[in-house]
Design a protein around this motif. Structure first.
Motif, short mmCIF file in Angstrom:
data_model
loop_
_atom_site.label_atom_id
_atom_site.label_comp_id
_atom_site.label_asym_id
_atom_site.label_seq_id
_atom_site.Cartn_x
_atom_site.Cartn_y
_atom_site.Cartn_z
N GLY A 96 0.79 -1.22 0.00
CA GLY A 96 0.00 0.00 0.00
C GLY A 96 0.82 1.27 0.00
N ALA A 97 2.14 1.15 -0.08
CA ALA A 97 3.00 2.33 -0.04
C ALA A 97 2.98 3.13 -1.33
CB ALA A 97 4.44 1.93 0.31
N GLY A 98 2.54 2.50 -2.45
CA GLY A 98 2.49 3.20 -3.72
C GLY A 98 3.50 2.72 -4.74
N LYS A 99 4.19 1.61 -4.47
CA LYS A 99 5.25 1.15 -5.36
C LYS A 99 4.72 0.75 -6.74
CE LYS A 99 6.47 -2.18 -2.55
NZ LYS A 99 5.36 -1.98 -1.57
N THR A 100 3.66 -0.04 -6.78
CA THR A 100 3.11 -0.48 -8.06
C THR A 100 2.48 0.69 -8.81
OG1 THR A 100 2.71 -2.72 -7.22
CG2 THR A 100 1.45 -2.04 -9.15
N THR A 101 1.87 1.62 -8.10
CA THR A 101 1.30 2.81 -8.75
C THR A 101 2.39 3.62 -9.44
OG1 THR A 101 -0.56 2.95 -7.22
CG2 THR A 101 0.05 4.97 -8.36
N ILE A 102 3.55 3.74 -8.80
CA ILE A 102 4.68 4.44 -9.43
C ILE A 102 5.06 3.76 -10.74
CG2 ILE A 102 7.14 4.99 -9.19
CD1 ILE A 102 6.62 5.21 -6.14
N ASP A 125 7.79 -5.94 -10.99
CA ASP A 125 6.93 -5.79 -9.81
C ASP A 125 6.84 -7.13 -9.09
OD1 ASP A 125 5.15 -5.02 -7.90
OD2 ASP A 125 3.52 -4.49 -9.26
N GLU A 126 7.69 -7.31 -8.09
CA GLU A 126 7.78 -8.54 -7.32
C GLU A 126 7.83 -9.77 -8.23
OE1 GLU A 126 5.50 -8.87 -3.75
OE2 GLU A 126 4.98 -6.75 -3.75
N PRO A 127 8.86 -9.86 -9.08
CA PRO A 127 8.89 -10.90 -10.12
C PRO A 127 9.08 -12.32 -9.62
CG PRO A 127 10.99 -9.74 -10.03
CD PRO A 127 10.06 -9.02 -9.10
#
Length: 332
Positions: A50-56, A184-186
Protein backbone atom coordinates in the motif's frame (compact mmCIF):
# COMPACT_ATOMS: atom_id res chain seq x y z
CA UNK A 1 28.68 -1.29 -11.56
CA UNK A 2 30.28 1.87 -10.11
CA UNK A 3 30.79 3.45 -13.51
CA UNK A 4 27.00 3.57 -14.06
CA UNK A 5 26.63 6.36 -11.52
CA UNK A 6 28.60 8.68 -13.83
CA UNK A 7 26.42 8.05 -16.89
CA UNK A 8 23.54 10.20 -18.07
CA UNK A 9 20.18 8.90 -16.83
CA UNK A 10 18.30 6.69 -19.27
CA UNK A 11 15.09 6.74 -17.23
CA UNK A 12 14.05 9.56 -14.89
CA UNK A 13 10.98 10.24 -12.79
CA UNK A 14 10.45 13.83 -11.65
CA UNK A 15 7.95 14.90 -8.97
CA UNK A 16 5.44 12.18 -9.86
CA UNK A 17 2.03 12.68 -8.22
CA UNK A 18 -0.85 10.21 -8.57
CA UNK A 19 -4.30 10.63 -7.02
CA UNK A 20 -7.21 8.20 -7.31
CA UNK A 21 -10.85 8.95 -6.69
CA UNK A 22 -12.80 6.56 -4.50
CA UNK A 23 -16.41 7.60 -4.02
CA UNK A 24 -16.32 11.12 -2.61
CA UNK A 25 -12.71 10.76 -1.43
CA UNK A 26 -9.38 11.49 -3.12
CA UNK A 27 -6.66 8.90 -2.48
CA UNK A 28 -3.17 10.45 -2.50
CA UNK A 29 -1.26 7.37 -3.68
CA UNK A 30 2.03 8.92 -4.85
CA UNK A 31 3.32 12.24 -3.51
CA UNK A 32 6.21 13.81 -5.41
CA UNK A 33 8.45 10.82 -6.21
CA UNK A 34 11.71 11.42 -8.11
CA UNK A 35 14.59 9.13 -9.12
CA UNK A 36 17.10 8.50 -11.92
CA UNK A 37 18.35 5.32 -13.57
CA UNK A 38 21.45 5.00 -15.72
CA UNK A 39 21.96 2.17 -18.27
CA UNK A 40 22.77 -1.08 -16.49
CA UNK A 41 21.70 0.27 -13.10
CA UNK A 42 19.12 -1.34 -10.81
CA UNK A 43 16.95 0.56 -8.34
CA UNK A 44 15.08 -1.31 -5.61
CA UNK A 45 11.75 0.14 -4.45
CA UNK A 46 10.99 -1.26 -1.01
CA UNK A 47 8.23 -0.64 1.49
CA UNK A 48 5.15 -2.26 2.92
CA UNK A 49 1.97 -3.08 1.03
CA UNK A 50 0.00 0.00 0.00
CA UNK A 51 3.00 2.33 -0.04
CA UNK A 52 2.49 3.20 -3.72
CA UNK A 53 5.25 1.15 -5.36
CA UNK A 54 3.11 -0.48 -8.06
CA UNK A 55 1.30 2.81 -8.75
CA UNK A 56 4.68 4.44 -9.43
CA UNK A 57 5.52 1.67 -11.90
CA UNK A 58 2.20 1.71 -13.74
CA UNK A 59 2.02 5.50 -13.86
CA UNK A 60 5.49 5.55 -15.43
CA UNK A 61 4.16 3.43 -18.32
CA UNK A 62 0.76 5.17 -18.39
CA UNK A 63 -1.16 1.95 -17.88
CA UNK A 64 -3.24 2.99 -14.89
CA UNK A 65 -7.00 2.63 -15.50
CA UNK A 66 -8.38 6.03 -16.48
CA UNK A 67 -11.70 5.49 -14.73
CA UNK A 68 -10.04 5.44 -11.30
CA UNK A 69 -7.34 8.11 -11.72
CA UNK A 70 -8.09 11.63 -10.54
CA UNK A 71 -4.72 13.19 -11.34
CA UNK A 72 -1.28 12.31 -12.69
CA UNK A 73 1.35 15.06 -12.61
CA UNK A 74 5.10 15.25 -12.98
CA UNK A 75 7.49 14.03 -15.66
CA UNK A 76 8.75 10.59 -16.68
CA UNK A 77 11.68 10.80 -19.08
CA UNK A 78 12.94 7.94 -21.21
CA UNK A 79 15.93 8.78 -23.39
CA UNK A 80 15.10 12.48 -22.99
CA UNK A 81 11.41 12.20 -23.96
CA UNK A 82 8.52 12.68 -21.52
CA UNK A 83 6.41 9.51 -21.46
CA UNK A 84 3.47 11.38 -19.92
CA UNK A 85 3.25 13.58 -23.05
CA UNK A 86 3.59 10.83 -25.67
CA UNK A 87 0.77 10.07 -28.10
CA UNK A 88 -0.71 6.58 -28.56
CA UNK A 89 1.61 5.67 -31.45
CA UNK A 90 4.70 6.62 -29.45
CA UNK A 91 3.46 4.67 -26.44
CA UNK A 92 2.87 1.52 -28.50
CA UNK A 93 6.43 1.79 -29.81
CA UNK A 94 7.79 2.40 -26.30
CA UNK A 95 6.02 -0.37 -24.39
CA UNK A 96 7.54 -3.80 -24.77
CA UNK A 97 10.41 -2.76 -27.05
CA UNK A 98 12.05 -0.05 -24.91
CA UNK A 99 10.33 -0.34 -21.53
CA UNK A 100 8.75 -3.54 -20.32
CA UNK A 101 7.07 -4.62 -17.09
CA UNK A 102 6.88 -7.89 -15.20
CA UNK A 103 3.49 -7.76 -13.53
CA UNK A 104 2.92 -8.98 -10.00
CA UNK A 105 -0.22 -11.01 -10.73
CA UNK A 106 0.20 -13.46 -13.65
CA UNK A 107 -3.50 -14.38 -13.46
CA UNK A 108 -4.50 -10.97 -14.83
CA UNK A 109 -1.39 -10.36 -16.98
CA UNK A 110 -2.03 -13.29 -19.35
CA UNK A 111 -4.84 -13.71 -21.88
CA UNK A 112 -6.73 -16.89 -20.88
CA UNK A 113 -7.86 -17.72 -24.45
CA UNK A 114 -4.43 -17.57 -26.13
CA UNK A 115 -1.57 -20.05 -25.91
CA UNK A 116 1.52 -18.85 -24.08
CA UNK A 117 3.70 -19.05 -27.22
CA UNK A 118 1.27 -16.85 -29.16
CA UNK A 119 1.26 -14.21 -26.42
CA UNK A 120 5.05 -13.99 -26.29
CA UNK A 121 5.46 -14.15 -30.07
CA UNK A 122 2.83 -11.46 -30.71
CA UNK A 123 4.80 -8.71 -29.01
CA UNK A 124 8.10 -9.73 -30.60
CA UNK A 125 6.54 -9.89 -34.10
CA UNK A 126 4.91 -6.47 -33.65
CA UNK A 127 8.13 -4.72 -32.67
CA UNK A 128 10.54 -6.56 -35.01
CA UNK A 129 8.33 -6.92 -38.11
CA UNK A 130 9.41 -10.53 -38.57
CA UNK A 131 7.67 -13.73 -39.66
CA UNK A 132 5.42 -15.72 -37.35
CA UNK A 133 7.87 -18.66 -37.46
CA UNK A 134 10.78 -16.47 -36.33
CA UNK A 135 8.70 -14.95 -33.54
CA UNK A 136 7.67 -18.40 -32.37
CA UNK A 137 11.31 -19.50 -32.23
CA UNK A 138 12.15 -16.53 -30.03
CA UNK A 139 9.13 -17.29 -27.82
CA UNK A 140 10.24 -20.92 -27.33
CA UNK A 141 13.76 -19.77 -26.51
CA UNK A 142 12.43 -17.35 -23.89
CA UNK A 143 10.24 -20.04 -22.33
CA UNK A 144 13.23 -22.38 -22.10
CA UNK A 145 15.29 -19.63 -20.47
CA UNK A 146 12.76 -19.44 -17.63
CA UNK A 147 12.55 -23.22 -17.23
CA UNK A 148 9.52 -24.12 -19.39
CA UNK A 149 10.01 -26.78 -22.07
CA UNK A 150 9.05 -26.32 -25.71
CA UNK A 151 6.53 -29.14 -25.36
CA UNK A 152 4.32 -26.86 -23.23
CA UNK A 153 4.49 -23.81 -25.49
CA UNK A 154 1.11 -24.51 -27.11
CA UNK A 155 -0.71 -24.78 -23.78
CA UNK A 156 -3.04 -22.16 -22.28
CA UNK A 157 -2.44 -20.22 -19.03
CA UNK A 158 -5.00 -22.26 -17.08
CA UNK A 159 -2.89 -25.37 -17.68
CA UNK A 160 0.02 -23.90 -15.69
CA UNK A 161 0.54 -23.57 -11.97
CA UNK A 162 0.85 -20.12 -10.38
CA UNK A 163 4.63 -20.26 -10.38
CA UNK A 164 4.72 -21.41 -14.01
CA UNK A 165 2.42 -18.54 -15.02
CA UNK A 166 4.84 -16.13 -13.34
CA UNK A 167 7.67 -17.53 -15.44
CA UNK A 168 5.60 -17.01 -18.60
CA UNK A 169 5.03 -13.37 -17.61
CA UNK A 170 8.78 -12.93 -17.12
CA UNK A 171 9.49 -14.46 -20.55
CA UNK A 172 6.88 -12.14 -22.06
CA UNK A 173 8.54 -9.07 -20.55
CA UNK A 174 12.08 -10.04 -21.59
CA UNK A 175 11.31 -11.19 -25.15
CA UNK A 176 12.22 -7.88 -26.83
CA UNK A 177 15.30 -7.25 -24.63
CA UNK A 178 14.00 -3.90 -23.31
CA UNK A 179 16.31 -1.08 -22.25
CA UNK A 180 14.27 -0.47 -19.09
CA UNK A 181 12.68 -3.30 -17.14
CA UNK A 182 10.15 -2.64 -14.38
CA UNK A 183 9.84 -5.80 -12.28
CA UNK A 184 6.93 -5.79 -9.81
CA UNK A 185 7.78 -8.54 -7.32
CA UNK A 186 8.89 -10.90 -10.12
CA UNK A 187 9.83 -13.84 -7.90
CA UNK A 188 7.00 -13.82 -5.34
CA UNK A 189 5.26 -16.96 -6.68
CA UNK A 190 8.43 -18.91 -7.44
CA UNK A 191 10.18 -21.58 -5.43
CA UNK A 192 13.71 -20.88 -4.23
CA UNK A 193 15.50 -22.75 -7.05
CA UNK A 194 13.57 -21.08 -9.87
CA UNK A 195 13.82 -17.74 -8.07
CA UNK A 196 17.60 -17.93 -8.19
CA UNK A 197 17.51 -18.86 -11.90
CA UNK A 198 15.19 -15.98 -12.74
CA UNK A 199 17.31 -13.47 -10.83
CA UNK A 200 20.42 -14.73 -12.68
CA UNK A 201 18.55 -14.32 -15.98
CA UNK A 202 17.48 -10.77 -15.16
CA UNK A 203 20.99 -9.84 -14.00
CA UNK A 204 22.60 -11.30 -17.14
CA UNK A 205 20.19 -9.30 -19.34
CA UNK A 206 21.08 -6.15 -17.42
CA UNK A 207 24.80 -6.74 -17.75
CA UNK A 208 24.78 -7.80 -21.43
CA UNK A 209 22.39 -5.18 -22.79
CA UNK A 210 22.87 -2.36 -20.30
CA UNK A 211 19.26 -2.70 -19.16
CA UNK A 212 18.15 -0.32 -16.43
CA UNK A 213 15.81 -1.98 -13.95
CA UNK A 214 13.32 -0.90 -11.31
CA UNK A 215 12.80 -3.81 -8.92
CA UNK A 216 9.78 -3.68 -6.63
CA UNK A 217 10.06 -6.16 -3.79
CA UNK A 218 9.48 -6.83 -0.10
CA UNK A 219 12.53 -9.10 0.04
CA UNK A 220 15.57 -7.18 1.28
CA UNK A 221 17.72 -10.21 0.49
CA UNK A 222 16.89 -9.82 -3.20
CA UNK A 223 17.63 -6.09 -2.96
CA UNK A 224 21.05 -6.87 -1.48
CA UNK A 225 21.80 -9.33 -4.27
CA UNK A 226 20.53 -7.43 -7.32
CA UNK A 227 20.23 -3.68 -6.70
CA UNK A 228 22.73 -0.83 -6.96
CA UNK A 229 20.46 1.81 -5.44
CA UNK A 230 17.52 1.65 -3.03
CA UNK A 231 14.52 3.92 -2.49
CA UNK A 232 12.43 3.29 0.62
CA UNK A 233 8.77 4.15 -0.04
CA UNK A 234 6.33 5.09 2.72
CA UNK A 235 2.84 6.59 2.22
CA UNK A 236 3.55 7.39 -1.43
CA UNK A 237 6.81 9.21 -0.76
CA UNK A 238 10.50 8.27 -0.87
CA UNK A 239 11.58 8.67 2.76
CA UNK A 240 15.17 7.52 2.22
CA UNK A 241 17.29 6.81 -0.84
CA UNK A 242 20.89 6.08 -1.68
CA UNK A 243 23.22 3.34 -2.74
CA UNK A 244 22.68 -0.16 -1.45
CA UNK A 245 25.58 0.33 0.93
CA UNK A 246 24.11 3.60 2.23
CA UNK A 247 20.75 2.05 3.06
CA UNK A 248 21.97 -1.28 4.43
CA UNK A 249 24.99 -0.03 6.37
CA UNK A 250 23.86 3.48 7.39
CA UNK A 251 20.05 3.73 7.54
CA UNK A 252 18.94 7.07 8.98
CA UNK A 253 15.17 7.39 8.64
CA UNK A 254 13.21 5.75 11.51
CA UNK A 255 11.06 3.80 9.03
CA UNK A 256 14.11 2.34 7.29
CA UNK A 257 15.56 1.40 10.67
CA UNK A 258 12.24 -0.23 11.54
CA UNK A 259 12.31 -2.37 8.41
CA UNK A 260 15.75 -3.72 9.25
CA UNK A 261 14.86 -4.21 12.92
CA UNK A 262 11.94 -6.42 11.85
CA UNK A 263 14.27 -8.86 10.07
CA UNK A 264 15.34 -12.01 11.94
CA UNK A 265 19.00 -12.02 12.97
CA UNK A 266 20.61 -15.41 13.51
CA UNK A 267 23.37 -13.78 15.55
CA UNK A 268 20.94 -12.56 18.22
CA UNK A 269 18.86 -14.56 20.67
CA UNK A 270 15.43 -12.95 20.90
CA UNK A 271 12.04 -14.39 21.74
CA UNK A 272 10.12 -12.18 19.31
CA UNK A 273 10.86 -10.02 16.26
CA UNK A 274 10.47 -6.24 16.46
CA UNK A 275 7.62 -5.20 14.14
CA UNK A 276 6.77 -1.59 13.36
CA UNK A 277 3.77 -0.81 15.54
CA UNK A 278 0.61 0.72 14.10
CA UNK A 279 -0.67 1.15 10.55
CA UNK A 280 0.22 3.46 7.64
CA UNK A 281 -1.68 6.79 7.55
CA UNK A 282 -4.99 7.15 5.72
CA UNK A 283 -4.05 8.11 2.13
CA UNK A 284 -7.27 10.12 1.81
CA UNK A 285 -6.13 12.61 4.44
CA UNK A 286 -3.83 15.58 3.82
CA UNK A 287 -0.90 15.40 6.23
CA UNK A 288 0.95 18.48 7.46
CA UNK A 289 3.58 16.65 9.49
CA UNK A 290 5.80 13.63 8.88
CA UNK A 291 3.94 10.68 7.32
CA UNK A 292 5.60 8.34 9.82
CA UNK A 293 4.82 10.48 12.89
CA UNK A 294 2.12 8.28 14.47
CA UNK A 295 4.32 5.16 14.30
CA UNK A 296 7.72 6.69 15.00
CA UNK A 297 9.40 5.71 18.29
CA UNK A 298 11.44 8.95 18.22
CA UNK A 299 8.61 11.44 17.58
CA UNK A 300 8.57 14.78 19.41
CA UNK A 301 7.02 18.23 19.10
CA UNK A 302 9.53 19.42 16.52
CA UNK A 303 8.34 16.71 14.09
CA UNK A 304 5.01 18.52 13.66
CA UNK A 305 6.58 21.83 12.59
CA UNK A 306 9.40 20.45 10.40
CA UNK A 307 8.96 20.45 6.60
CA UNK A 308 8.71 16.71 6.06
CA UNK A 309 8.79 17.13 2.27
CA UNK A 310 12.41 18.26 2.53
CA UNK A 311 14.98 15.58 1.67
CA UNK A 312 18.27 16.05 3.54
CA UNK A 313 21.52 14.86 1.98
CA UNK A 314 23.17 12.71 4.65
CA UNK A 315 26.19 11.99 2.46
CA UNK A 316 26.76 12.36 -1.30
CA UNK A 317 23.77 10.69 -2.98
CA UNK A 318 22.19 9.54 0.32
CA UNK A 319 18.95 11.37 1.20
CA UNK A 320 16.55 11.12 4.14
CA UNK A 321 13.31 12.93 5.13
CA UNK A 322 13.80 13.29 8.88
CA UNK A 323 14.85 16.41 10.81
CA UNK A 324 17.03 14.26 13.08
CA UNK A 325 19.33 13.75 10.10
CA UNK A 326 20.03 17.51 10.12
CA UNK A 327 20.51 17.46 13.88
CA UNK A 328 22.98 14.59 13.65
CA UNK A 329 24.97 16.39 10.95
CA UNK A 330 25.14 19.52 13.09
CA UNK A 331 26.22 17.56 16.13
CA UNK A 332 23.13 18.32 18.17
Amino acid sequence: MAENHQKEPLFSVRNLVVDYHSGDSIVHAVNGVSFDLAPGETLGLVGETGAGKTTIAKASLRILPEYSVERIEGEVFYDGKDVLKMNDHELRKLRGEHISMIFQDPMTALNPVKTVISQIAEGYKTHHNCSKAEANQVAIKMLEMVGIGADRAEEFPHQFSGGMKQRVVIALALACSPKVLIADEPTTALDVTIQAQVLDLIKSLRDELGTAMVLITHDLGIVAEVCDKVAVIYAGRIVESGTKEDIFDHPTHPYTKGLFAALPDLQKKVRRLSPIEGLPPDPCEERRCCDFYDRCPYKCGHCKSYDHTKAIEVSPGHFSRCWRTDATKEGE
